[in-house]
Motif scaffolding. Sequence first.
Motif, PDB file in Angstrom:
ATOM      1  N   LEU A 153       9.300  -0.289 -47.148  1.00 47.84           N
ATOM      2  CA  LEU A 153      10.490  -0.367 -45.913  1.00 47.84           C
ATOM      3  C   LEU A 153      11.930   0.051 -46.707  1.00 47.84           C
ATOM      4  O   LEU A 153      12.916   0.273 -44.756  1.00 47.84           O
ATOM      5  CB  LEU A 153      10.324  -2.096 -46.106  1.00 47.84           C
ATOM      6  CG  LEU A 153       9.387  -2.733 -45.670  1.00 47.84           C
ATOM      7  CD1 LEU A 153       9.254  -4.175 -44.974  1.00 47.84           C
ATOM      8  CD2 LEU A 153       8.923  -2.375 -44.038  1.00 47.84           C
ATOM      9  N   SER A 194      16.252  -5.607 -39.941  1.00 43.95           N
ATOM     10  CA  SER A 194      14.419  -6.133 -39.401  1.00 43.95           C
ATOM     11  C   SER A 194      13.943  -5.874 -40.385  1.00 43.95           C
ATOM     12  O   SER A 194      12.824  -6.343 -40.792  1.00 43.95           O
ATOM     13  CB  SER A 194      14.699  -4.479 -38.598  1.00 43.95           C
ATOM     14  OG  SER A 194      15.423  -3.967 -39.443  1.00 43.95           O
ATOM     15  N   ARG A 195      14.364  -5.034 -41.758  1.00 44.77           N
ATOM     16  CA  ARG A 195      13.476  -4.517 -42.542  1.00 44.77           C
ATOM     17  C   ARG A 195      13.056  -5.894 -43.805  1.00 44.77           C
ATOM     18  O   ARG A 195      12.211  -6.605 -44.677  1.00 44.77           O
ATOM     19  CB  ARG A 195      14.203  -3.318 -44.113  1.00 44.77           C
ATOM     20  CG  ARG A 195      14.125  -2.245 -43.030  1.00 44.77           C
ATOM     21  CD  ARG A 195      15.317  -1.231 -43.488  1.00 44.77           C
ATOM     22  NE  ARG A 195      15.570  -0.186 -43.270  1.00 44.77           N
ATOM     23  CZ  ARG A 195      15.935   1.235 -44.163  1.00 44.77           C
ATOM     24  NH1 ARG A 195      16.056   0.757 -45.483  1.00 44.77           N
ATOM     25  NH2 ARG A 195      15.999   2.348 -43.826  1.00 44.77           N
ATOM     26  N   ALA A 198      10.753  -7.923 -42.129  1.00 43.63           N
ATOM     27  CA  ALA A 198       9.383  -7.590 -42.217  1.00 43.63           C
ATOM     28  C   ALA A 198       8.565  -7.519 -43.544  1.00 43.63           C
ATOM     29  O   ALA A 198       7.903  -7.768 -43.620  1.00 43.63           O
ATOM     30  CB  ALA A 198       9.103  -5.348 -41.690  1.00 43.63           C
ATOM     31  N   LEU A 235       9.994   1.110 -38.822  1.00 44.13           N
ATOM     32  CA  LEU A 235      10.065   0.709 -39.573  1.00 44.13           C
ATOM     33  C   LEU A 235       8.320   0.707 -40.204  1.00 44.13           C
ATOM     34  O   LEU A 235       7.440   1.303 -39.209  1.00 44.13           O
ATOM     35  CB  LEU A 235       9.569  -0.555 -39.301  1.00 44.13           C
ATOM     36  CG  LEU A 235      11.148  -1.808 -39.283  1.00 44.13           C
ATOM     37  CD1 LEU A 235      10.612  -3.164 -38.910  1.00 44.13           C
ATOM     38  CD2 LEU A 235      12.306  -1.439 -40.283  1.00 44.13           C
ATOM     39  N   SER A 236       8.285   1.225 -41.554  1.00 40.09           N
ATOM     40  CA  SER A 236       6.751   1.896 -41.950  1.00 40.09           C
ATOM     41  C   SER A 236       6.173   0.404 -42.457  1.00 40.09           C
ATOM     42  O   SER A 236       6.289  -0.047 -43.447  1.00 40.09           O
ATOM     43  CB  SER A 236       7.059   2.929 -42.949  1.00 40.09           C
ATOM     44  OG  SER A 236       6.023   2.769 -43.784  1.00 40.09           O
ATOM     45  N   CYS A 237       5.476  -0.080 -41.012  1.00 37.39           N
ATOM     46  CA  CYS A 237       4.292  -1.327 -41.820  1.00 37.39           C
ATOM     47  C   CYS A 237       4.111  -1.385 -39.928  1.00 37.39           C
ATOM     48  O   CYS A 237       3.945  -0.565 -38.710  1.00 37.39           O
ATOM     49  CB  CYS A 237       5.164  -2.511 -41.453  1.00 37.39           C
ATOM     50  SG  CYS A 237       6.592  -2.938 -39.647  1.00 37.39           S
ATOM     51  N   LYS A 242       5.304  -6.323 -37.423  1.00 34.64           N
ATOM     52  CA  LYS A 242       7.032  -5.643 -35.952  1.00 34.64           C
ATOM     53  C   LYS A 242       6.949  -7.139 -35.100  1.00 34.64           C
ATOM     54  O   LYS A 242       8.082  -7.090 -34.749  1.00 34.64           O
ATOM     55  CB  LYS A 242       6.717  -4.271 -35.566  1.00 34.64           C
ATOM     56  CG  LYS A 242       6.408  -2.680 -36.489  1.00 34.64           C
ATOM     57  CD  LYS A 242       6.432  -1.701 -35.884  1.00 34.64           C
ATOM     58  CE  LYS A 242       6.596  -0.866 -36.478  1.00 34.64           C
ATOM     59  NZ  LYS A 242       6.346   0.737 -35.334  1.00 34.64           N
TER      60      LYS A 242
END
Length: 632
Positions: A153, A194-195, A198, A235-237, A242
Amino acid sequence: MTSPWTRLLEQLQEEQALSGLDLRFGTFMVEIEGGSGDAPELLLAAALASRAVRSGHVCLDLARIEDAIFPQSRPEGLPPFPESREWISTLHRARVVGKPGDFTPLILDSHGRLYLHRYWSYQESLARSLRERFIPAIENPNTLALRDSLTRLFPSPESREETDWQKVAACVAWMRRFTVISGGPGTGKTTIVSRMLALFVEQSGSAVPRIAMAAPTGKAAARLGEAVRRAIEGLSCADSVKAAIPTGAFTIHRLLGTIRHSPYFRHHAGNPLPVDVLVVDEASMVDLALMAKLVDALLPAARLVLLGDRDQLASVEAGAILADLCGTERSAMFSPPFRKLLQTLTEEPIPKTEGPLQDPSMRDGFVLLPKSYRFEKTGGIGAFSRAVNDGNVDQAIALLRDESMADLHWSPLPSTSDLNRALKAPTLASLAQHVRETDPDHALDILEQFRILCGLREGPYGSQTVNLLIERTLVEQRVVSLQGRWYAGKPVMVTRNDYELRLFNGDVGIILPSPEENGMLRAFFPTPDGGVRRVHPLQLPEHETAFAMTVHKSQGSEFDRVLLILPDRPSPVLTREMLYTAVSRARKAVEIWAPEAILRSAIARRTFRGSGLGDALREKEEEGPAGEARGG
């Protein structure tokens, strides 16, 4: 023979330092005290305590009265205020003055601070609630899982040597029940949300947390929601993570649930918010009473994250919560065990705290973001902001004189007779653009590109005068056609909360023809979910034209370019916090019209807000019954 107390009281009335309401309150305290004789020492103290709250102080610090009453200069011939120890001794004998925990109209604490009972109660309630949150939320984190989330993240280049304080802040927020993240413009306070959320969702596993986001104004809530919506897709999730992140933010009033014609909210300790994580942006704008009610409405196990800039102007109402919480430290000050744990979890270098650390359980939840991603180190806005914050008058003036600073320009203040002419160029070049726009979304976007900010509301250089001059120019140039009070393109700013319409002090909208209503003029306002809603102009609560606004009203907003107009004479509101707030509203460029003497005076003067919150957070609860803190 007239006593010194009476002479001082009479002089303060002549200087108009006390309002009729202040004097009436003081007289009322004397009346309920029950004494048959004159009691000018009680009347004076009560009247000044009333004035202090009106001036934004939580209390009257009897040792710093002149800082609160005469922040600019002491009137000539004014008799000296009584010596604080003598005054405190006199007040302790009054029946209407009690110690913390007593149910009396006035509260005098051990530090010589005099409170109206309601504000002592708010302060004590908030301090008690926050002290209960100075504890870890996670005792034994899953190091591998947490590292994996943080690395994905908060990706960073391998060659980077500096600490990623955004990653550290997110980790602190996960680990602690209560977190404060403070930073200047462009340090990533909003982009971190946001990160961080997450991270919360991923680390919570199957128990998906109930998350809410809030801000003190509709504008700030809309900006927060928009920032999170933009960031989620990148986002890397997992998509499921999300989907668990909210994309809209509430105003604090709407989140708590306003009750029509009532100072109370639907949510409080007896009916808490159904929220596991609450993120509050622009926390510097939240006053003591509202913050006390918000924290009171949280579940005991809920996480609370406050975001803001502690160097900005404090709330218009009583209190300077973020400044009280953060103190004067300019870098992170974690306790050694927590610092070691953070380094293990984040794999980031975290400087050691020099010297002994007071209140480690409290300091471990505070993160200061030092790096601005918006302003280059060589840029004028960032450098000038830092000089102002440091109170470095000569450096700040030198930066204004440096013609190589393309984003910072200083011009002499036009005379009152030339102000209208001077305003024509920025008016026609920038402010006239949104007037010609018919789409509300686009018009509101254009309106945010440029704004005139004024140090004062009234006077020849105040926002009221500047708005009138701008309207006159637009009419003369036939950009707008006045047909009564309303016209297409008129920007309006709400100045009084209307809970039914969900319009709040500081919200900015624009008057435009409504295609859905045969071109009838309507007021359009941005909504927290990124949309636009319309209101009939006749329904609007108290409001004013907003081509120009005061610096105070600009908090929570950002503009591409800012023109700051300061008056030609000193004023108590002209402080380094005001100047810093004004300049930091700009993303790309700032122009300042001001005399050098006024700038020097403002940079040299810090805002003083009387408060006991810092001490209350560090002290054990006083014995005695606590007052109710849910009043209006």
